[in-house]
Design a protein around this motif. Structure first.
Motif, short mmCIF file in Angstrom:
data_model
loop_
_atom_site.label_atom_id
_atom_site.label_comp_id
_atom_site.label_asym_id
_atom_site.label_seq_id
_atom_site.Cartn_x
_atom_site.Cartn_y
_atom_site.Cartn_z
N GLY A 295 10.79 6.25 5.81
CA GLY A 295 11.58 6.31 7.14
C GLY A 295 12.02 8.13 6.67
O GLY A 295 12.74 8.37 6.41
N GLU A 318 6.08 7.74 4.81
CA GLU A 318 6.11 6.61 6.25
C GLU A 318 4.50 5.76 5.64
O GLU A 318 4.81 5.86 5.07
CB GLU A 318 6.18 8.06 7.23
CG GLU A 318 7.17 8.92 7.75
CD GLU A 318 7.67 6.94 8.78
OE1 GLU A 318 7.55 6.36 9.29
OE2 GLU A 318 8.96 7.41 8.73
N ARG A 319 4.98 5.69 6.60
CA ARG A 319 4.00 4.56 7.05
C ARG A 319 2.66 4.62 7.03
O ARG A 319 1.50 3.94 6.90
CB ARG A 319 4.34 3.06 8.78
CG ARG A 319 5.54 2.54 8.92
CD ARG A 319 5.92 1.85 10.04
NE ARG A 319 5.60 3.00 10.73
CZ ARG A 319 5.85 2.24 11.98
NH1 ARG A 319 5.48 1.41 12.52
NH2 ARG A 319 6.95 3.78 12.80
N ASP A 320 2.47 5.65 7.80
CA ASP A 320 0.62 6.55 7.58
C ASP A 320 0.78 7.78 7.74
O ASP A 320 2.16 8.35 7.86
CB ASP A 320 0.13 6.16 8.97
CG ASP A 320 0.56 5.81 10.13
OD1 ASP A 320 0.43 6.89 10.32
OD2 ASP A 320 0.52 5.07 10.82
N ASP A 360 1.75 8.52 2.35
CA ASP A 360 2.13 7.36 2.84
C ASP A 360 1.91 6.44 1.18
O ASP A 360 1.48 4.94 1.63
CB ASP A 360 1.25 7.19 3.97
CG ASP A 360 -0.53 7.18 3.45
OD1 ASP A 360 -0.01 7.44 3.08
OD2 ASP A 360 -0.80 6.90 4.44
N TYR A 362 3.51 4.97 -1.66
CA TYR A 362 4.41 4.45 -3.00
C TYR A 362 4.33 4.81 -3.68
O TYR A 362 5.09 5.36 -5.02
CB TYR A 362 4.55 3.35 -3.07
CG TYR A 362 4.84 2.58 -1.13
CD1 TYR A 362 4.78 2.31 0.32
CD2 TYR A 362 6.36 2.73 -1.38
CE1 TYR A 362 5.42 2.30 0.70
CE2 TYR A 362 7.40 2.62 0.21
CZ TYR A 362 6.65 1.97 0.98
OH TYR A 362 7.78 1.90 2.74
N GLU A 373 16.23 3.92 1.22
CA GLU A 373 15.41 3.13 2.33
C GLU A 373 15.95 3.30 3.86
O GLU A 373 18.10 3.52 3.94
CB GLU A 373 15.49 1.90 2.18
CG GLU A 373 14.35 0.83 2.83
CD GLU A 373 15.52 0.35 4.37
OE1 GLU A 373 15.59 1.38 5.49
OE2 GLU A 373 16.53 -0.32 3.86
N VAL A 375 14.18 2.49 6.83
CA VAL A 375 13.45 2.31 7.99
C VAL A 375 13.68 1.85 8.86
O VAL A 375 15.54 1.74 8.95
CB VAL A 375 12.25 1.26 7.15
CG1 VAL A 375 11.41 2.62 6.55
CG2 VAL A 375 12.93 -0.34 6.62
N VAL A 381 11.21 -6.13 7.94
CA VAL A 381 10.43 -5.13 7.27
C VAL A 381 11.50 -3.55 5.76
O VAL A 381 10.32 -3.48 4.86
CB VAL A 381 11.23 -3.72 8.56
CG1 VAL A 381 9.78 -2.63 8.55
CG2 VAL A 381 9.84 -4.12 9.49
N VAL A 385 9.97 -3.46 1.86
CA VAL A 385 10.15 -2.19 1.57
C VAL A 385 10.59 -2.47 -0.02
O VAL A 385 9.69 -1.92 -1.17
CB VAL A 385 10.72 -1.58 2.19
CG1 VAL A 385 10.93 -0.15 1.48
CG2 VAL A 385 10.25 -0.64 3.93
#
Ligand code: 3HC
Ligand code: NAI
Length: 686
Positions: A295, A318-320, A360, A362, A373, A375, A381, A385
């Motif tokens: 995040g 991050e997510r994308d 993105d 892991y 973390e 996020v 959520v 993770v």
């Protein structure tokens, strides 16, 4: 042995060895005076090198002796003895020459230092002023202006800068002992330099003292020591040495016994105890050499910067791809800000930034030692993770959540090897704020806990262990602060009066201004979650402001109104009308500043005492550190628990009883009554 004397040819080497920091205990002071007498009487000795064993030169007076009556020989006499020696003494400085340590060095004929050394007079940070000639000799050596900076600010300077100021004669490259011996041989045959005490002080420019006084007063706010230090330097520049010394000593002794000095000493020792809790003694921390952050929002970016500042390589997940770019840009914005403010050079900022890898995937975390973390504050959520992390990370990697309010036990429920998991609660902005709440779960392994304390030390943060509850230590007390502030509004006080009273107490901002700055929406979200848990949070006015989308400065209004582009709060008629409606059937009264402060602070102490009694905090001093380093509580008040003890817990109980009788606060907890009866919070620190 605190002092040993060795002779090498015509040079005597006096070595101070008083671990951990060579503080000037009575025994050391005595031994130094005896060394002067012995070496004066030794005709074979032509010069003396004063050097220290261990990690530092003399780091100052022994602060643990400050609560007791001073015992001879007094430090001014020790410095005078060294200054009056028949042979030149050379202070050979490594580590830190601070406070009394620098004063001893000022008694020496010369000062040499390795380039990594620092020198300073930090006394004002302990609520006192130098007490052994610091304010009197320093202006004679480096001039009034530089002396004012050093003494009233209390921050040390590096050896190179000290050389530029004339505080250090030579910076030694290489081995200090060999370098200072060579220096001593070079000056041994020369006549003794004029002692600093008999040098004249260059006259200050017209208006210098007046403008210095304004500048120091503005910075010191309600701390008394900096202005007293200034007065002492001024005296040193305007009278003779003996009179100035008497003035300095008198001020020093008076301040030593002051409430502010006691509070600042309390914080000094609490800060030093914090990184090494006794319950973790002997436990070897897991090694942390690499880190990742999940995040890259406000907190994630700040945490990444804090980790980089401590030298750790960081991966930011991050997510994308778009979110990765945004996350990296957030970190870069932090470094750009540091460069703009002159805190970092562009080259250093670039090098820090180059150590942050974004992605993105892991899979990048397969060999990372620590993952934090940060996020969204959403249990599902966060759980998702950690499910992924628990599959991809090494089984001995430390996995941490930065949650503010969620239960870390619920976040980690079901992960493989839960002993590697815990909460690491940073404060915003995470690369600046010193506090780190460390929140172990029931299953956290001791070496993981120990690793977190070691990490805090590496990040130059103040670690405080907190148990699991809503808001841990700091935010749980904050809820009480805010609820009390609203109670006051419903019984006759205004937002401006409450804010002004808390600023008068010493906080940088009042509770309403602070909410307008941070945004009212976050707390509204917490209250919603609390209601879903079946709790009944008290915030009748805040709820109505949020319903009107008055979330604070960012929406042009919150507890106050704001003109576009202007952060100055203006009392709001809308808010006044809401308060009047909510207060309609409640008794109204007039509030003085002191009463407002009591009605907010003492319920905070009451809640903090519950926190202590429940073992959510292990020590009252830890709670003080949380409030000082996470919430701007004035350091010179020592934190809420020290403040309450210094004021007298019986009085705290009595005021709370009165407030409770009027329905303006909860009654004192059983723990608080017990602590009051026992005369202190130590009764609850089992
Ligand atoms: N007196 C007593 N104990 C001291 C001390 C002091 N002046 N300075 C440090 N200590 C103790 C600490 O409490 C700690 O004890 P612990 O191991 O039992 O917890 C231990 O020494 C190590 O301290 P740190 O963890 O801070 O060690 P670091 O290596 O990180 O830092 C330091 C060393 C830079 C010297 C730092 O300790 C420091 O800044 N000390 C304070 C120095 C100071 O304020 N000096 C002025 C004192 S007032 C004075 O001199 C008045 C005079 O003008 C008359
Ligand atoms: P934020 O909204 O600024 O950032 C969250 C980031 O997480 C976003 O960039 C988002 O894209 C990313 N994210 C969301 N789901 C993700 C996933 N599955 N994988 C990777 N990245 C993901 O939020 P903020 O303020 O940084 O808060 C983060 C956490 O820190 C929250 O738990 C919050 O409670 C906590 N916290 C916040 C403080 C604050 O003052 N903002 C203070 C202390 C803790």
């Amino acid at each position: 042995m605190t002092v040993t004397i060795a002779r090498e040819g015509s040079i005597a080497v006096v070595t101070v060895d008083n671990p951990p920091v060579n503080a000037l205990s009575q025994a050391l002071r005595q031994a130094l005076v005896e060394a002067v007498v012995e070496l004066d009487a030794d005709a074979t000795v032509k010069a003396v090198v004063l050097i220290c064993a261990g990690r530092t030169f003399i780091a100052g007076a022994d602060v643990s002796e400050f609560g007791k009556p001073p015992r001879p020989p007094h430090l001014p006499d020790v410095v005078a003895a060294i200054e009056g020696a028949k042979k030149p003494w050379v202070a050979a400085i490594h580590g830190s020459a601070l406070g009394g340590g620098l004063e001893v060095a000022l008694g020496c004929a010369y000062r040499v230092a390795v380039s990594s050394a620092s020198l300073g007079l930090p006394e004002v940070k302990l609520g006192i002023i130098p007490g052994a000639g610091g304010t009197v000799r320093l202006p004679r050596l480096i001039g009034a202006a530089a002396a004012v900076d050093l003494v009233t600010g209390g921050s040390p300077v590096g050896a190179k800068r000290a050389e530029g100021l004339g505080l250090v004669d030579v910076v030694i490259d290489g081995d200090l002992r060999a370098g200072s011996m060579a220096f001593a041989e070079g000056i041994a045959e020369k006549s003794l330099p004029q002692p600093i005490s008999s040098r004249a002080v260059p006259a200050a420019e017209a208006g210098f003292w007046e403008s210095a006084e304004k500048a120091v007063a503005a910075k010191a706010k309600r701390e008394i020591a900096p202005l007293r230090a200034l007065a002492s330097i001024r005296k040193a520049c305007e009278t003779d040495f003996a009179e100035a010394m008497a003035f300095e000593r008198e001020t020093f002794l008076a301040l030593r016994g002051s409430e502010q000095a006691a509070a600042l000493r309390h914080v000094f020792f609490a800060e030093r105890a914090a990184p090494r809790p006794p319950e973790l003694a002997g436990i070897t921390p897991r090694d942390i050499r690499s880190a990742a952050v999940i995040g890259g929002g406000t907190m994630g970016a700040g945490i990444a910067a804090a980790l980089r500042d401590a030298g750790l390589p960081v991966v930011l997940i991050e997510r994308d791809a778009t979110a990765v770019e945004r996350g990296l840009a957030n970190v870069k914005a932090i470094y750009d800000g540091s460069v703009k403010r002159g805190r970092l050079t562009q080259a250093v900022a670039d090098q820090r930034m180059a150590g942050v890898a974004g992605g993105d995937d892991y899979g990048l975390l397969a060999d990372t030692d620590l993952v934090i973390e940060a996020v969204f504050e959403d249990l599902a959520v966060k759980r998702a993770v950690f499910e992924t992390l628990s599959a991809v990370c090494r089984v001995d990697a430390v996995l941490a959540t930065n949650t503010s309010y969620l239960d870390p036990g619920a976040i980690s429920d079901g992960i493989a090897h839960p002993e590697r998991f815990l909460g690491l609660h940073f404060f915003s902005p995470a690369h600046v704020m010193k506090l780190l709440e460390i929140v172990p779960t029931e299953t956290t392994a001791p070496e993981v806990l120990a690793a977190s304390f070691a990490l805090a030390r590496q990040l130059a943060k103040i670690p405080v262990r907190a148990g699991i509850c809503d808001g841990f230590i700091g935010n749980r007390i904050l809820k009480v602060t805010r609820a009390q502030a609203e109670r006051l509004l419903l019984s006759g006080a205004t937002p401006s009066a409450v804010d002004a009273a808390m600023r008068a107490f010493g906080l940088p901002m009042g509770p309403f201004e602070a909410q307008d700055l941070g945004g009212l929406d976050i707390a509204a979200f917490q209250r919603k979650a609390a209601r879903e848990r079946g709790e009944t949070p008290f915030a009748p006015v805040a709820e109505r402001l949020c319903a009107l989308q008055r979330f604070g400065q960012k929406t042009g209004g919150g507890w106050y109104d704001y003109q576009p582009g202007d952060r100055a709060p203006k009392p709001s008629e809308t808010v006044a009308a809401i308060i009047a409606e909510e207060a309609a059937d409640r008794p109204q009264r007039a509030w003085s500043e002191a009463e407002i402060a009591d009605a907010i602070l003492l319920p905070m102490v009451n809640e903090a005492t519950r926190i202590l009694a429940e073992r959510v905090a292990l020590r009252a001093a830890d709670i003080d550190l949380v409030k000082i380093h996470g919430y701007g509580f004035p350091r010179w008040r020592g934190g809420p628990m020290h403040y309450a003890e210094a004021r007298g817990l019986a009085d705290v109980v009595a005021v709370l009883d009165r407030l409770a009788a009027e329905g303006l606060a909860e009654a004192p907890s059983e723990g608080l009554r017990r602590a009051a009866a026992a005369g202190g919070f130590s009764a609850l620190e089992r």
